[in-house]
Design a protein around this motif. Structure first.
Motif, PDB file in Angstrom:
ATOM      1  N   GLN A   1       0.831  -1.201   0.000  1.00 16.18           N
ATOM      2  CA  GLN A   1       0.000   0.000   0.000  1.00 16.18           C
ATOM      3  C   GLN A   1       0.870   1.258   0.000  1.00 16.18           C
ATOM      4  O   GLN A   1       2.017   1.230   0.431  1.00 16.18           O
ATOM      5  CB  GLN A   1      -0.950  -0.028   1.198  1.00 16.18           C
TER       6      GLN A   1
ATOM      7  N   HIS B   1      -5.783  -0.213  -1.491  1.00 13.08           N
ATOM      8  CA  HIS B   1      -6.863  -0.581  -0.572  1.00 13.08           C
ATOM      9  C   HIS B   1      -7.007   0.459   0.520  1.00 13.08           C
ATOM     10  O   HIS B   1      -8.059   0.587   1.115  1.00 13.08           O
ATOM     11  CB  HIS B   1      -6.630  -1.977   0.009  1.00 13.08           C
ATOM     12  N   HIS B   2      -5.933   1.157   0.801  1.00 10.93           N
ATOM     13  CA  HIS B   2      -5.967   2.285   1.726  1.00 10.93           C
ATOM     14  C   HIS B   2      -4.747   3.157   1.452  1.00 10.93           C
ATOM     15  O   HIS B   2      -3.730   2.696   0.957  1.00 10.93           O
ATOM     16  CB  HIS B   2      -6.006   1.828   3.191  1.00 10.93           C
ATOM     17  N   TRP B   3      -4.890   4.451   1.723  1.00 12.29           N
ATOM     18  CA  TRP B   3      -3.789   5.382   1.510  1.00 12.29           C
ATOM     19  C   TRP B   3      -2.953   5.540   2.769  1.00 12.29           C
ATOM     20  O   TRP B   3      -1.756   5.634   2.716  1.00 12.29           O
ATOM     21  CB  TRP B   3      -4.307   6.743   1.057  1.00 12.29           C
TER      22      TRP B   3
END
Length: 172
Positions: free
Chosen positions: A72, A169-171
């Protein structure tokens, strides 16, 4: 007895190892080739041509296992940048003796865990920084800029794919 045990281990391994569809393999190959080609330019321009090696490992995560927490943006950008900062500080304070390589990699792992930005290729960034006697500019170019370019390529690439796979999927 031994043959049955080996067969059972092989079957267990098959259950845990991921399988990839042909289109996923082709997409990962294409994304990785494109990303490394562009990052090779940044590495050459910054006069740190070997830095493309840790970016190669980051690329495997981004295009081969994009759902991994280690792939990520937070992990990639902060992890790689942390490895660069640690290596520059270690070189500045202690030089580039053999033990400084271990110190830089160890600190990068520990800080990455503590700051929740663990990224395995960041260890290679720290090691390479010590080997190359990295100066402060190493942090911005090629590491930070290359990491940001790599995330941008991955986001665009995954969103432009016909399947529209979600990355990241997420920052944070």
């Amino acid at each position: 007895m031994l043959v049955r045990r080996l067969q059972a281990q092989r079957e267990r391994g098959r259950a845990f190892q991921p399988r990839f569809a042909n289109d996923e393999v082709l997409a990962a190959w294409l994304g990785g080739a494109l990303a490394i080609s562009l990052l090779g330019l940044i590495s050459a321009w910054s006069h740190y041509p070997l830095v493309v090696a840790p970016f190669g490992a980051s690329t495997v995560l981004l295009f081969g296992a994009p759902t991994s927490p280690l792939a990520q943006p937070r992990n990639l950008v902060l992890g790689n940048t942390l490895g660069a900062v640690v290596s520059v500080a270690c070189v500045d304070w202690f030089g580039s003796a053999f033990w400084v390589m271990g110190l830089a990699v160890g600190l990068t792992i520990g800080l990455g865990q503590r700051l929740r930005c663990l990224h395995p290729p960041a260890g290679a960034v720290a090691l390479l920084g010590v080997l190359l006697h990295a100066r402060p500019g190493f942090v911005l170019s090629p590491i930070l800029s290359g990491s940001l370019v790599l995330v941008l390529i991955a986001v665009l690439f995954h969103r432009l794919r016909p399947t529209g796979s979600a990355y990241p999927h997420h920052w944070l």
